[in-house]
Design an enzyme around this catalytic site. Structure first.
Site: not given
Ligand code: UT7
Length: 325
Positions: A119, A252, A282
């Site tokens: 990225c 980005h 993204n």
């Molecule tokens: O391009 C390179 C750079 N990339 C980035 O900058 C990405 C950086 N990271 C992020 O943007 C975020 O960490 C994410 C968007 C990937 C994830 O967001 P988060 O707030 O960190 O969520 P999480 O991973 O802590 O997940 C929270 C909950 C989980 O459920 P439990 O364990 O709390 O029950 C996940 O299983 O959300 C669940 N979850 C979803 N639910 C519905 C994860 N993905 C999904 C989904 N739909 N697509």
């Protein structure tokens, strides 16, 4: 003699197939994967993304974006003497996507190569082009970020497949009498390679390992918010400017929350941030030039303004380019 370089044209291209969160959620539901527009919007700010049709590669998107940038700069492919394509989703293992783009836009003979910094790829590519122009190796560069990330997504992994999209953005960078590029700042730290990767490779005629994207989202998030502030400050310091001098922040486009946090740290109102993540998702190396082109074409960015372009991604890589448009 110090040589100045400025962007003389921008272009971009999105494949026509657009999927809203609801469209994607419906497709995933068929496979038993549960997600929702509400979750995606709240956690990322993404509302829609574009996916390339089968048979369309990064070089196809890149060529379209490149031709639009050439047109905006008022030059033709024959005038370009350097082509750099930033991509992590090349058409083939080799030759480079840049050589395919060169052929597709009707150029031949000039150096053409890819840079791979995920990225941060466009920031790397623009910095390399700038250095080569300054060194006298070229006069007019076409720098493109192009991706078909839809090809490396695991559509059974809802934590990643809802985040990415396909597209391409391009700029023409030319030697000029006045700046132009004011500062560049590039970094990498391979200790963090496992938090965002596609851990597959070709060997003995087979794909070994897992050829789909793996990401520890929270680890990436934490690193991203720190380095994006740091690299912006480094580029500002190199140019003798401060945050107040930035007219537009073009980061980005991974997650609106990362952009909000970066803007807050740099004391910039969100109105000064170009945001496309809502409509593009993204698009990795394509996201910054896509956002730049959009804001140039809709009249937000005008000549003479100071732009901070910054990226972060797999590797771990990060960096920025500060420029006067
Ligand atoms: O391009 C390179 C750079 N990339 C980035 O900058 C990405 C950086 N990271 C992020 O943007 C975020 O960490 C994410 C968007 C990937 C994830 O967001 P988060 O707030 O960190 O969520 P999480 O991973 O802590 O997940 C929270 C909950 C989980 O459920 P439990 O364990 O709390 O029950 C996940 O299983 O959300 C669940 N979850 C979803 N639910 C519905 C994860 N993905 C999904 C989904 N739909 N697509």
């Amino acid at each position: 003699m110090s040589r100045f370089c400025r962007i003389t044209g921008t272009g971009s291209y999105l494949p026509p197939r657009r999927l809203t969160n609801a469209d994607l959620a419906a497709e995933l539901a068929v496979k038993g994967i549960e997600t929702s527009d509400e979750w995606i919007v709240e956690r990322t700010g993404i509302r829609a993304r574009h996916f390339a049709d089968e048979g369309v590669g990064s070089s196809d998107l890149a060529a379209q974006a490149g031709l639009r940038a050439l047109e905006a700069a008022g030059i033709t492919a024959a005038d370009v003497d350097l082509i750099i394509v930033a991509t992590s989703t090349p058409d083939m293992v080799f030759p480079s996507t840049a050589t395919m783009v060169q052929h597709k836009i009707g150029a031949a003979g000039c150096p053409a190569f890819d840079v791979q910094a995920v990225c941060t790829g466009f920031i790397y590519g623009l910095s390399v082009a700038h250095a080569m122009l300054q060194a006298g190796s070229a006069r007019r560069a076409l720098v493109i970020g192009a991706e078909v990330f839809s090809r490396i997504l695991d559509f059974k992994d809802r934590t990643t497949c809802v985040l990415f999209g396909d597209g391409a953005g391009a700029v023409v960078l030319e030697l000029a009498d006045a700046p132009g590029i004011l500062a560049t700042d590039l970094h990498a730290d391979g200790r963090h390679r496992d938090i965002l990767c596609v851990p597959g490779h070709v060997s003995g005629g087979s794909v070994l390992g897992d050829p789909v994207l793996k990401m520890d989202g929270q680890a990436v998030f934490k690193l991203a918010v720190g380095v994006l502030e740091e690299t912006a400050r480094t580029s500002l310091a190199k140019a003798g400017l401060n945050e107040g001098d930035i007219d537009w922040l073009i980061p980005h486009q991974a997650n609106i929350r990362i952009m909000q946090s970066t803007a807050r740290k740099l004391k910039l109102p969100l109105e000064k941030v170009v945001v496309t993540v809502d409509q593009h998702g993204n698009t990795s190396a394509a996201s910054i030039p896509l956002a730049l082109d959009l804001a140039v074409r809709d009249g937000r960015i005008v000549r003479g303004q100071t732009l901070m372009l910054e990226g972060v991604g797999g590797g771990f890589t990060w960096g920025s380019v500060l420029l006067r448009y």
